[in-house]
Design an enzyme around this catalytic site. Sequence first.
Site, PDB file in Angstrom:
ATOM      1  N   HIS A  11      -6.161  -5.964   8.329  1.00  0.00           N
ATOM      2  CA  HIS A  11      -5.133  -6.084   7.298  1.00  0.00           C
ATOM      3  C   HIS A  11      -3.798  -5.433   7.700  1.00  0.00           C
ATOM      4  CE1 HIS A  11      -3.961  -7.097   3.292  1.00  0.00           C
ATOM      5  NE2 HIS A  11      -3.702  -5.869   2.947  1.00  0.00           N
ATOM      6  N   ASP A  22      -9.466  -9.271   8.794  1.00  0.00           N
ATOM      7  CA  ASP A  22      -9.128  -8.465   7.617  1.00  0.00           C
ATOM      8  C   ASP A  22     -10.389  -7.905   6.973  1.00  0.00           C
ATOM      9  OD1 ASP A  22      -8.110  -7.503   5.104  1.00  0.00           O
ATOM     10  OD2 ASP A  22      -6.383  -8.812   5.389  1.00  0.00           O
ATOM     11  N   SER A  48       0.800  -7.460   1.481  1.00  0.00           N
ATOM     12  CA  SER A  48      -0.402  -7.295   0.671  1.00  0.00           C
ATOM     13  C   SER A  48      -0.090  -7.683  -0.782  1.00  0.00           C
ATOM     14  CB  SER A  48      -0.921  -5.862   0.822  1.00  0.00           C
ATOM     15  OG  SER A  48      -2.273  -5.791   0.465  1.00  0.00           O
ATOM     16  N   GLN A  49      -0.426  -6.830  -1.744  1.00  0.00           N
ATOM     17  CA  GLN A  49      -0.194  -7.262  -3.124  1.00  0.00           C
ATOM     18  C   GLN A  49       1.285  -7.504  -3.429  1.00  0.00           C
ATOM     19  OE1 GLN A  49      -1.803  -4.170  -5.623  1.00  0.00           O
ATOM     20  NE2 GLN A  49      -0.024  -2.834  -5.369  1.00  0.00           N
ATOM     21  N   MET A  81       0.824  -1.198   0.000  1.00  0.00           N
ATOM     22  CA  MET A  81       0.000   0.000   0.000  1.00  0.00           C
ATOM     23  C   MET A  81       0.853   1.239   0.000  1.00  0.00           C
ATOM     24  SD  MET A  81      -2.763  -1.290   2.774  1.00  0.00           S
ATOM     25  CE  MET A  81      -4.055  -0.078   2.672  1.00  0.00           C
TER      26      MET A  81
END
Length: 350
Positions: free
Chosen positions: A333, A277, A159-160, A66
Amino acid sequence: MSFIIIVLYFFECKTFQLLQFGLLVVSGSRMTAAFLSFLLAGPVLLAAGSHDSNNGTTPVVLWHGMGEHPSLYRATHYVQRVREFCDSCCNPLSMGAIKKMIEEEISGVYVLSLMIGKNVIEDTENGFFSDVNEQVSMVCSQLAQDPKLKDGYNGMGFSQGAQFLRAVAQRCPSPPMKALISIGGQHQGVYGLPRCPGESSHICDMIRKALNSGAYTDLVQKHLVQAQYWHDPLNDNLYKKHSLFLADINQERGVNETYKKNLQLLEKFVMVKFLQDTVVDPVDTEWFGFLKTGQAKETETLQESVLYKEDRLGLAAMDKAKKLVFLASEGDHLQFTRDWFNKNLLPYLR
Ligand SMILES: *[C@@H]1O[C@H](CO)[C@@H](O)[C@H](O)[C@H]1NC(C)=O
């Protein structure tokens, strides 16, 4: 509650080759701000790292999920809200803080932080990084050129960034990644919006449809990062055929033996799931599970999936070899304490 504006904007670049597709969801809610930064966590890589010697330690490469995009936030009326959100959510987890924490815990360790850039518009304009596959190959060459990494490193993706680092492991075995630690990663992609579990909300459904109807067009696939791991269980064929990134690394179109071989070179593949999350849907994706194909309610675990049963990616073999580690953390998250980190993740970095 407040209003929600969906802004679909097409950002035209000099060359006309590049159209940046973005979906801005602006609302007064804090979690939508989270979604905003989640969705737009974008395409630019900045590297920052210290240059001490490795000291017998294994270097760590961080890929953040992020990013902050001040220029974009300024364009909204919600700059303060987004900032507040980011301060509360991301500060303890900013790559700077994580890097420092790891350096404090493992003296002399080299930590390289691949960060999502600060100015998504500017950097999308040159059009280079907006394709995840290109980001991955840029990272691969950056890692290959870093002499400190030549004997291997541990990868830690947030995350991603976690699924992007997995792509690095699968595509670029040199320098070797030893452990891959996925923190709230979306290994089977996402099919949902923050705070919108399942089919419960009409508004979320509407936004989902907006992304849905466009997610698998080539244009969107190449330029909207999140579309590249959008996984629609109701349109499985479209997903398999047109998902340029996720369907490729997850062996949906065929089995690339190289991917399978390379992934199994990992000594450990640690996946952290956040039990509360509200950003990732379905949260099972953080442990490589997903929604069963053909519907959007029931989920299946990795072990129940075709990917595992046919062992298309080597995950079943890795599981058998005790290389897969599934960790759960209380909290939303990417929320964890330093104690939790030290107790649960630090051992894999030593
Ligand atoms: C399999 O993956 C390797 C590594 O990324 C790549 O070079 C190769 O072209 C892929 N093969 C196929 C058939 O896609």
